[in-house]
Design a protein around this motif. Structure first.
Motif, PDB file in Angstrom:
ATOM      1  N   THR A  86       0.825  -1.201   0.000  1.00 36.19           N
ATOM      2  CA  THR A  86       0.000   0.000   0.000  1.00 36.19           C
ATOM      3  C   THR A  86       0.861   1.255   0.000  1.00 36.19           C
ATOM      4  N   ALA A  87       2.160   1.084   0.181  1.00 36.22           N
ATOM      5  CA  ALA A  87       3.134   2.175   0.136  1.00 36.22           C
ATOM      6  C   ALA A  87       4.380   1.616  -0.547  1.00 36.22           C
ATOM      7  N   PRO A  88       5.269   2.486  -1.002  1.00 36.23           N
ATOM      8  CA  PRO A  88       6.481   1.982  -1.663  1.00 36.23           C
ATOM      9  C   PRO A  88       7.265   1.033  -0.753  1.00 36.23           C
ATOM     10  N   ASN A  89       7.734  -0.046  -1.336  1.00 33.97           N
ATOM     11  CA  ASN A  89       8.530  -1.035  -0.607  1.00 33.97           C
ATOM     12  C   ASN A  89       9.879  -0.411  -0.251  1.00 33.97           C
ATOM     13  N   PRO A  90      10.361  -0.573   0.959  1.00 37.97           N
ATOM     14  CA  PRO A  90       9.953  -1.457   2.045  1.00 37.97           C
ATOM     15  C   PRO A  90       9.185  -0.761   3.168  1.00 37.97           C
ATOM     16  N   THR A  91       8.520   0.341   2.888  1.00 43.86           N
ATOM     17  CA  THR A  91       7.877   1.121   3.941  1.00 43.86           C
ATOM     18  C   THR A  91       6.902   0.288   4.771  1.00 43.86           C
ATOM     19  N   ALA A  92       5.965  -0.382   4.120  1.00 43.32           N
ATOM     20  CA  ALA A  92       4.939  -1.132   4.866  1.00 43.32           C
ATOM     21  C   ALA A  92       5.516  -2.366   5.538  1.00 43.32           C
ATOM     22  N   VAL A  93       6.443  -3.054   4.883  1.00 41.18           N
ATOM     23  CA  VAL A  93       7.007  -4.262   5.502  1.00 41.18           C
ATOM     24  C   VAL A  93       7.824  -3.891   6.737  1.00 41.18           C
ATOM     25  N   LYS A  94       8.516  -2.766   6.699  1.00 40.25           N
ATOM     26  CA  LYS A  94       9.246  -2.334   7.894  1.00 40.25           C
ATOM     27  C   LYS A  94       8.263  -2.034   9.033  1.00 40.25           C
ATOM     28  N   ALA A  95       7.172  -1.358   8.704  1.00 40.06           N
ATOM     29  CA  ALA A  95       6.161  -1.063   9.723  1.00 40.06           C
ATOM     30  C   ALA A  95       5.562  -2.356  10.278  1.00 40.06           C
ATOM     31  N   ALA A  96       5.294  -3.320   9.401  1.00 38.10           N
ATOM     32  CA  ALA A  96       4.719  -4.598   9.837  1.00 38.10           C
ATOM     33  C   ALA A  96       5.703  -5.375  10.709  1.00 38.10           C
ATOM     34  N   LEU A  97       6.973  -5.333  10.354  1.00 37.92           N
ATOM     35  CA  LEU A  97       7.982  -5.997  11.188  1.00 37.92           C
ATOM     36  C   LEU A  97       8.034  -5.371  12.575  1.00 37.92           C
ATOM     37  N   GLU A  98       7.930  -4.051  12.627  1.00 35.08           N
ATOM     38  CA  GLU A  98       7.888  -3.370  13.930  1.00 35.08           C
ATOM     39  C   GLU A  98       6.674  -3.835  14.731  1.00 35.08           C
ATOM     40  N   MET A  99       5.522  -3.997  14.059  1.00 32.27           N
ATOM     41  CA  MET A  99       4.314  -4.485  14.728  1.00 32.27           C
ATOM     42  C   MET A  99       4.528  -5.885  15.287  1.00 32.27           C
ATOM     43  N   LYS A 100       5.339  -6.644  14.594  1.00 29.41           N
ATOM     44  CA  LYS A 100       5.632  -8.022  14.988  1.00 29.41           C
ATOM     45  C   LYS A 100       6.695  -8.077  16.086  1.00 29.41           C
ATOM     46  N   GLY A 101       7.259  -6.906  16.434  1.00 31.30           N
ATOM     47  CA  GLY A 101       8.260  -6.844  17.496  1.00 31.30           C
ATOM     48  C   GLY A 101       9.692  -6.937  16.991  1.00 31.30           C
ATOM     49  N   VAL A 102       9.884  -6.851  15.684  1.00 29.77           N
ATOM     50  CA  VAL A 102      11.222  -6.899  15.107  1.00 29.77           C
ATOM     51  C   VAL A 102      11.664  -5.457  14.849  1.00 29.77           C
ATOM     52  N   LYS A 103      12.698  -5.031  15.535  1.00 28.94           N
ATOM     53  CA  LYS A 103      13.179  -3.659  15.408  1.00 28.94           C
ATOM     54  C   LYS A 103      14.038  -3.535  14.145  1.00 28.94           C
ATOM     55  N   VAL A 104      13.502  -2.836  13.146  1.00 27.28           N
ATOM     56  CA  VAL A 104      14.211  -2.680  11.873  1.00 27.28           C
ATOM     57  C   VAL A 104      14.569  -1.228  11.577  1.00 27.28           C
ATOM     58  N   GLY A 105      14.075  -0.323  12.379  1.00 19.97           N
ATOM     59  CA  GLY A 105      14.375   1.082  12.169  1.00 19.97           C
ATOM     60  C   GLY A 105      13.501   1.701  11.099  1.00 19.97           C
ATOM     61  N   PRO A 106      13.612   3.013  10.961  1.00 16.87           N
ATOM     62  CA  PRO A 106      12.762   3.738  10.013  1.00 16.87           C
ATOM     63  C   PRO A 106      13.262   3.608   8.580  1.00 16.87           C
ATOM     64  N   VAL A 107      12.399   3.969   7.639  1.00 15.52           N
ATOM     65  CA  VAL A 107      12.810   4.041   6.241  1.00 15.52           C
ATOM     66  C   VAL A 107      13.706   5.267   6.077  1.00 15.52           C
ATOM     67  N   ARG A 108      14.485   5.246   4.995  1.00 13.42           N
ATOM     68  CA  ARG A 108      15.363   6.380   4.701  1.00 13.42           C
ATOM     69  C   ARG A 108      14.823   7.147   3.507  1.00 13.42           C
ATOM     70  N   LEU A 109      15.141   8.430   3.471  1.00 20.04           N
ATOM     71  CA  LEU A 109      14.738   9.261   2.351  1.00 20.04           C
ATOM     72  C   LEU A 109      15.272   8.676   1.056  1.00 20.04           C
ATOM     73  N   PRO A 110      14.519   8.751   0.001  1.00 19.95           N
ATOM     74  CA  PRO A 110      13.346   9.598  -0.205  1.00 19.95           C
ATOM     75  C   PRO A 110      12.048   8.975   0.294  1.00 19.95           C
ATOM     76  N   LEU A 111      12.098   7.780   0.878  1.00 22.83           N
ATOM     77  CA  LEU A 111      10.891   7.179   1.429  1.00 22.83           C
ATOM     78  C   LEU A 111      10.499   7.905   2.708  1.00 22.83           C
ATOM     79  N   VAL A 112       9.216   7.886   2.995  1.00 22.16           N
ATOM     80  CA  VAL A 112       8.710   8.489   4.223  1.00 22.16           C
ATOM     81  C   VAL A 112       7.898   7.434   4.967  1.00 22.16           C
ATOM     82  N   PRO A 113       7.834   7.542   6.287  1.00 20.80           N
ATOM     83  CA  PRO A 113       7.052   6.568   7.060  1.00 20.80           C
ATOM     84  C   PRO A 113       5.578   6.607   6.674  1.00 20.80           C
ATOM     85  N   LEU A 114       4.886   5.543   7.029  1.00 14.67           N
ATOM     86  CA  LEU A 114       3.438   5.513   6.824  1.00 14.67           C
ATOM     87  C   LEU A 114       2.783   6.615   7.640  1.00 14.67           C
TER      88      LEU A 114
END
Length: 135
Positions: A86-114
């Motif tokens: 629903t957003a450019p990869n890997p934005t949503a998968v990083k957010a989903a991993l965080e939801m799962k308790g896996v600390k992956v950190g934020p996306v980097r520019l030019p991507l923006v968080p959800l």
């Protein structure tokens, strides 16, 4: 070869005319099962970061001839697969991993968080699926 065009006709033609030993992998999670059915080998998966065991089981079931079970698993996994794009990869998968308790950190520019709304929508799809598949 990773194939992500989404054109099953072209993929079937590629598989039909490929030399022996040439493997075609789906580059689109939601086309994994259809690609397998026309002679593909597997998947280069984004969803597997979230539901890896379930994706693996779906492929194994299909390859073992348990097509009905694989199709059911595909349908169950489809909302997760789609929500991760629903957003450019890997934005949503990083957010989903965080939801799962896996600390992956934020996306980097030019991507923006959800956005908060996108995050809530993703959580409404992914979190129940994580809980469903874990049990």
């Amino acid at each position: 070869m990773k194939e992500a065009s989404g054109d099953l006709d072209a993929i079937a033609n590629l598989i039909e005319h490929a030399p022996e030993g040439f493997s075609v992998y789906s580059g689109d999670d939601s086309l994994t099962l259809p690609l397998l059915s026309i002679g593909g080998t597997g998947v280069v998966s984004v969803a597997s970061h979230i539901v890896g065991n379930e994706m693996q089981q779906m492929v194994r079931n299909y390859l073992a001839g348990q097509v009905t079970a694989a199709a059911m698993q595909h349908r169950q996994l489809l909302p997760v697969m789609k929500s991760l794009f629903t957003a450019p990869n890997p934005t949503a998968v990083k957010a989903a991993l965080e939801m799962k308790g896996v600390k992956v950190g934020p996306v980097r520019l030019p991507l923006v968080p959800l956005t908060a709304e996108e995050q809530q929508h993703l959580q409404s799809i992914v979190q129940p699926s994580i809980n469903f598949f874990v049990s």
